[in-house]
Motif scaffolding. Structure first.
Motif, PDB file in Angstrom:
ATOM      1  N   ALA A   1       0.844  -1.204   0.000  1.00 58.97           N
ATOM      2  CA  ALA A   1       0.000   0.000   0.000  1.00 58.97           C
ATOM      3  C   ALA A   1       0.876   1.249   0.000  1.00 58.97           C
ATOM      4  O   ALA A   1       0.591   2.214  -0.715  1.00 58.97           O
ATOM      5  N   SER A   2       1.948   1.217   0.774  1.00 57.62           N
ATOM      6  CA  SER A   2       2.867   2.351   0.832  1.00 57.62           C
ATOM      7  C   SER A   2       3.536   2.557  -0.520  1.00 57.62           C
ATOM      8  O   SER A   2       3.687   3.691  -0.990  1.00 57.62           O
ATOM      9  N   PHE A   3       3.924   1.463  -1.157  1.00 58.53           N
ATOM     10  CA  PHE A   3       4.539   1.531  -2.484  1.00 58.53           C
ATOM     11  C   PHE A   3       3.559   2.120  -3.500  1.00 58.53           C
ATOM     12  O   PHE A   3       3.920   2.988  -4.291  1.00 58.53           O
ATOM     13  N   GLU A   4       2.315   1.634  -3.443  1.00 59.67           N
ATOM     14  CA  GLU A   4       1.287   2.145  -4.366  1.00 59.67           C
ATOM     15  C   GLU A   4       1.026   3.633  -4.107  1.00 59.67           C
ATOM     16  O   GLU A   4       0.877   4.412  -5.048  1.00 59.67           O
ATOM     17  N   ALA A   5       0.991   4.015  -2.839  1.00 60.01           N
ATOM     18  CA  ALA A   5       0.781   5.430  -2.504  1.00 60.01           C
ATOM     19  C   ALA A   5       1.953   6.264  -3.017  1.00 60.01           C
ATOM     20  O   ALA A   5       1.753   7.368  -3.551  1.00 60.01           O
ATOM     21  N   ALA A   6       3.164   5.749  -2.881  1.00 60.56           N
ATOM     22  CA  ALA A   6       4.348   6.466  -3.375  1.00 60.56           C
ATOM     23  C   ALA A   6       4.295   6.589  -4.897  1.00 60.56           C
ATOM     24  O   ALA A   6       4.649   7.639  -5.453  1.00 60.56           O
ATOM     25  N   LYS A   7       3.843   5.535  -5.576  1.00 57.92           N
ATOM     26  CA  LYS A   7       3.711   5.596  -7.040  1.00 57.92           C
ATOM     27  C   LYS A   7       2.684   6.645  -7.442  1.00 57.92           C
ATOM     28  O   LYS A   7       2.913   7.425  -8.386  1.00 57.92           O
ATOM     29  N   ARG A   8       1.539   6.683  -6.727  1.00 58.61           N
ATOM     30  CA  ARG A   8       0.501   7.675  -7.022  1.00 58.61           C
ATOM     31  C   ARG A   8       1.033   9.093  -6.771  1.00 58.61           C
ATOM     32  O   ARG A   8       0.805  10.000  -7.561  1.00 58.61           O
ATOM     33  N   GLN A   9       1.766   9.226  -5.665  1.00 55.52           N
ATOM     34  CA  GLN A   9       2.319  10.534  -5.328  1.00 55.52           C
ATOM     35  C   GLN A   9       3.321  10.962  -6.393  1.00 55.52           C
ATOM     36  O   GLN A   9       3.325  12.117  -6.827  1.00 55.52           O
ATOM     37  N   LYS A  10       4.161  10.049  -6.845  1.00 57.95           N
ATOM     38  CA  LYS A  10       5.125  10.363  -7.893  1.00 57.95           C
ATOM     39  C   LYS A  10       4.394  10.756  -9.171  1.00 57.95           C
ATOM     40  O   LYS A  10       4.770  11.726  -9.841  1.00 57.95           O
TER      41      LYS A  10
END
Length: 195
Positions: A156-165
């Motif tokens: 979830a953190s990785f996905e959130a970081a991808k969305r943020q990027k």
């Protein structure tokens, strides 16, 4: 029971419950020694009456076999009752974690305690060993759930970081476009009249 061995253990196909069969030897701790199948007898059974710790040993032999695929002792073909007794009494057992390196240390210790040569070093009753096994299983389930939770949180953190990027990239593109548009507008601005 006095004779816990693979031939006397049945597993229900529908729900996996385990049943012990052949209660012919089961009684209130017989006064005589040497009761049971020698390959599964505890060391003390080769000369003394069985105790509750005897069944702990027999369960330990079964657990060792289930986890490693082999008996904790190697008996020569045609070995007599007495020869098997000497092997069980005198031969050290390879630690479960050595025999099967995939086994956790905690599970290895649990089974090896059941296979202690001295009855006073084993679990005092089979119910005590099984309760510890259930506790171990629950700990493994919780550990697995925690690992899954950590994995899910990391994903979830990785996905959130991808969305943020992606949002930052989009914002950067929009900012770049705005700068270019501002520069274009600056070029279109009429020159101020001379003073």
């Amino acid at each position: 029971h006095c004779d816990i061995k693979p031939d006397n253990v049945m597993v229900a196909h529908d729900d996996g419950h385990v049943f012990v069969a052949d209660l012919g030897l089961a009684q209130e701790m017989p006064a005589q020694g040497c009761v049971g199948t020698p390959d599964y007898m505890a060391p003390e059974q080769f000369g003394a009456p069985p105790t509750p710790a005897t069944e702990v040993w027999q369960w330990g032999v079964l657990a060792y076999m289930v986890l490693t695929g082999k008996h904790p002792f190697v008996f020569p073909k045609g070995a007599t009752f007495a020869q098997k007794g000497v092997i069980v009494i005198q031969t050290p057992i390879a630690h479960l974690c050595e025999a099967c390196p995939d086994i956790s240390k905690a599970l290895g210790e649990l089974v090896m305690r059941a296979l202690a040569k001295k009855p006073q070093e084993r679990w005092t009753r089979l119910g005590e060993a099984l309760a510890r096994l259930r506790q171990y299983q629950e700990e493994q389930v919780l550990e697995g759930a925690r690992a899954e939770s950590k994995k899910a949180a990391a994903e979830a953190s990785f996905e959130a970081a991808k969305r943020q990027k992606a949002l930052l990239d989009e914002l950067g593109i929009k900012l770049q476009a705005a700068k270019q548009e501002a520069a274009s507008l600056e070029n279109l601005r009429p020159e101020p009249p001379p003073e």
